[in-house]
Design a protein around this motif. Structure first.
Motif, PDB file in Angstrom:
ATOM      1  N   TYR A  76      17.664  13.196 -22.008  1.00 26.29           N
ATOM      2  CA  TYR A  76      18.430  12.112 -21.396  1.00 26.29           C
ATOM      3  C   TYR A  76      19.926  12.379 -21.535  1.00 26.29           C
ATOM      4  CZ  TYR A  76      20.015   7.391 -20.294  1.00 26.29           C
ATOM      5  OH  TYR A  76      20.648   6.314 -19.709  1.00 26.29           O
ATOM      6  N   GLN A 111      20.073   4.098 -24.853  1.00 21.29           N
ATOM      7  CA  GLN A 111      20.641   4.762 -23.679  1.00 21.29           C
ATOM      8  C   GLN A 111      22.166   4.641 -23.678  1.00 21.29           C
ATOM      9  OE1 GLN A 111      17.900   2.609 -20.999  1.00 21.29           O
ATOM     10  NE2 GLN A 111      17.583   4.575 -19.995  1.00 21.29           N
ATOM     11  N   MET A 148      15.773   0.172 -26.276  1.00 24.67           N
ATOM     12  CA  MET A 148      15.941   1.337 -25.396  1.00 24.67           C
ATOM     13  C   MET A 148      17.242   1.259 -24.604  1.00 24.67           C
ATOM     14  SD  MET A 148      13.511   3.439 -26.064  1.00 24.67           S
ATOM     15  CE  MET A 148      13.676   2.879 -27.772  1.00 24.67           C
ATOM     16  N   LYS A 149      17.627   0.065 -24.167  1.00 21.98           N
ATOM     17  CA  LYS A 149      18.907  -0.087 -23.459  1.00 21.98           C
ATOM     18  C   LYS A 149      20.066   0.291 -24.378  1.00 21.98           C
ATOM     19  CE  LYS A 149      17.581  -3.428 -19.995  1.00 21.98           C
ATOM     20  NZ  LYS A 149      16.758  -4.610 -20.069  1.00 21.98           N
ATOM     21  N   SER A 176      12.532  -3.065 -25.030  1.00 20.72           N
ATOM     22  CA  SER A 176      13.463  -2.949 -23.913  1.00 20.72           C
ATOM     23  C   SER A 176      14.912  -3.021 -24.394  1.00 20.72           C
ATOM     24  CB  SER A 176      13.180  -4.046 -22.890  1.00 20.72           C
ATOM     25  OG  SER A 176      14.136  -4.020 -21.862  1.00 20.72           O
ATOM     26  N   PHE A 182      11.087   6.570 -27.229  1.00 15.19           N
ATOM     27  CA  PHE A 182      12.057   6.778 -26.154  1.00 15.19           C
ATOM     28  C   PHE A 182      11.411   7.545 -25.006  1.00 15.19           C
ATOM     29  CE2 PHE A 182      15.595   8.595 -23.859  1.00 15.19           C
ATOM     30  CZ  PHE A 182      16.578   7.620 -23.916  1.00 15.19           C
ATOM     31  N   LYS A 183      10.701   8.620 -25.328  1.00 12.74           N
ATOM     32  CA  LYS A 183      10.052   9.421 -24.272  1.00 12.74           C
ATOM     33  C   LYS A 183       8.999   8.596 -23.533  1.00 12.74           C
ATOM     34  CE  LYS A 183       7.727  13.561 -23.034  1.00 12.74           C
ATOM     35  NZ  LYS A 183       8.268  14.631 -22.371  1.00 12.74           N
ATOM     36  N   GLN A 229      11.706  10.691 -20.719  1.00 16.19           N
ATOM     37  CA  GLN A 229      12.261  11.957 -21.201  1.00 16.19           C
ATOM     38  C   GLN A 229      12.723  11.778 -22.635  1.00 16.19           C
ATOM     39  OE1 GLN A 229      15.662  13.095 -18.758  1.00 16.19           O
ATOM     40  NE2 GLN A 229      16.048  10.974 -18.236  1.00 16.19           N
ATOM     41  N   GLU A 282       8.904   5.318 -23.152  1.00 16.08           N
ATOM     42  CA  GLU A 282       9.522   4.232 -22.388  1.00 16.08           C
ATOM     43  C   GLU A 282      10.433   4.726 -21.259  1.00 16.08           C
ATOM     44  OE1 GLU A 282       8.938   0.875 -22.900  1.00 16.08           O
ATOM     45  OE2 GLU A 282       7.455   1.463 -24.398  1.00 16.08           O
ATOM     46  N   ILE A 283      11.162   5.803 -21.511  1.00 13.11           N
ATOM     47  CA  ILE A 283      12.194   6.262 -20.571  1.00 13.11           C
ATOM     48  C   ILE A 283      11.715   7.437 -19.721  1.00 13.11           C
ATOM     49  CG2 ILE A 283      14.604   7.069 -20.382  1.00 13.11           C
ATOM     50  CD1 ILE A 283      14.236   4.155 -21.487  1.00 13.11           C
TER      51      ILE A 283
END
Length: 108
Positions: A103, A63, A59-60, A56, A92-93, A98, A95-96
């Motif tokens: 993104y 982003q 990924m934050k 998490s 990333f794909k 895309q 978890e998010i």
């Protein structure tokens, strides 16, 4: 507020070092409790596993870098703790929802 000192210590380690290739084993070297105990207590306090929390945070940060910079994907992967940009893209794909390119493209 979390009243479990070991979980708080683990969270601090994750927040400080998730993007430098941190693993749950690294956390356990500094928070000397059994892995199963950490996992159970972490899930009870945070609602997810230590590994999910590491992801998490990564990924934050990814982003944020995709939004605020024009850095190439390989560099963003490195800055978020991934050795390989291909694996970073897969995570990333997953978890998010895309790809990093999608993104970044959807921001405009």
């Amino acid at each position: 507020a979390i009243d479990d000192g070991d979980v708080v210590a683990a969270l601090k380690i994750i927040r400080d070092r998730a993007c430098v290739g941190l693993s749950v084993a690294d956390i356990l070297r500094e928070v000397p409790i059994a892995r199963s105990s950490l996992e159970r207590r972490f899930r009870r306090s945070v609602g997810r596993s230590p590994q999910a929390e590491i992801r998490s945070v990564q990924m934050k940060r990814a982003q944020q870098l995709l939004c605020e910079t024009d850095l190439p994907l390989a560099q963003i992967a490195t800055l978020t703790g991934f050795k390989h940009s291909e694996y970073f893209s897969v995570v990333f794909k997953r978890e998010i929802g895309q790809t990093p390119g999608q993104y970044r493209g959807n921001l405009g």
